[in-house]
Design a protein around this motif. Structure first.
Motif: not given
Length: 188
Positions: A118-126, A135-148
Motif C-alpha cells: 500500500c501507499k506509504s501512510g495511505d492504506n486506501s491505495v493498495k 511448506s517453505d516457499i518463495t514469492f516474487k513479484s513486481d509491484i506496479g503503482h501510480g493511481s493504483r
C-alpha cells in the motif's frame, strides 16, 4: 501446563517432566520436516485442570514454514512516485522505495496469509495477494503503482530460491541492537 506456541520437542519435554506419559501429536514423522519446525497450536486437555498422569494429551501442531519475499517496486516516471509499505497479515515488514527491491525471509505458521502493498501512510491505495503456505516457499513479484497498485509477474516457488539479504554492519553494537538490525534486514 499450557504448551501452546512452543515447538513440539519443547512441549513434549515439559509435559513428560511434569509426569505425563501419554503425549501424542498430529505431527508427521517426515524426515524432511524437523520436529522443531512443528508448533503446538492447541492441546486436548485444558491447562490448569487436574488430569491423571496416564491420560492422553494430544497436541495439535502446525508447520513453521519459511516465506522468502522478493518484491520489486517498478520505477514510475510518468505518475506520482511514492514509497510503498509491505505487510504480511497486517504486520508491517518494511517499506520499498520507488524503483527499489525489498527482500525478507520470515517464519509463518502453515495456512493462508495475505501480502499487502500500500501507499506509504495511505492504506486506501493498495493491492493484496493471498498465499496458501504449506511448506517453505518463495514469492516474487513486481509491484506496479501510480493511481493504483498491483502485483505483476508473480511467481510462487516451492522452495527458498535466490534468498539473499544484505547483511547490515553490526560489529561494535550492543547485542540487542545488533539482533534487532539483523531481524529487520530479514534474518530469522
Amino acid at each position: 501446563i499450557d504448551v501452546t506456541t512452543k515447538t513440539l520437542p519443547d512441549a513434549v519435554a515439559e509435559l513428560k517432566a511434569a509426569g505425563f506419559t501419554n503425549v501424542t501429536s498430529n505431527a508427521s514423522s517426515d524426515k524432511e520436516w524437523k520436529e522443531d519446525r512443528w508448533i503446538v497450536v492447541s492441546q486436548s486437555v485444558e491447562a490448569g485442570q487436574k488430569h491423571a498422569l496416564e491420560d492422553e494429551i494430544k497436541l495439535t501442531c502446525k508447520k513453521l514454514c519459511l516465506l522468502y519475499l522478493d518484491l520489486k517496486s517498478e520505477s514510475n516516471l510518468l505518475f506520482s512516485t511514492y514509497d510503498m509499505d509491505i505487510y504480511v497479515d497486517e504486520t508491517l515488514i518494511g517499506t520499498v522505495a520507488n524503483g527499489k527491491t525489498i527482500t525478507k525471509l520470515m517464519s509463518l505458521l502453515e495456512g493462508k496469509h495475505t501480502i499487502i502493498a500500500c501507499k506509504s501512510g495511505d492504506n486506501s491505495v493498495k493491492a493484496t495477494k493471498e498465499l496458501s503456505v504449506t511448506s517453505d516457499i518463495t514469492f516474487k513479484s513486481d509491484i506496479g503503482h501510480g493511481s493504483r497498485i498491483e502485483f505483476k509477474n508473480m511467481e510462487t516457488l516451492d522452495s527458498i530460491v535466490g534468498a539473499s539479504i544484505i547483511v547490515p554492519k553490526v560489529t561494535g553494537k550492543i547485542l540487542s541492537e545488533a539482533k534487532k538490525d539483523l531481524e529487520e534486514a530479514g534474518f530469522i
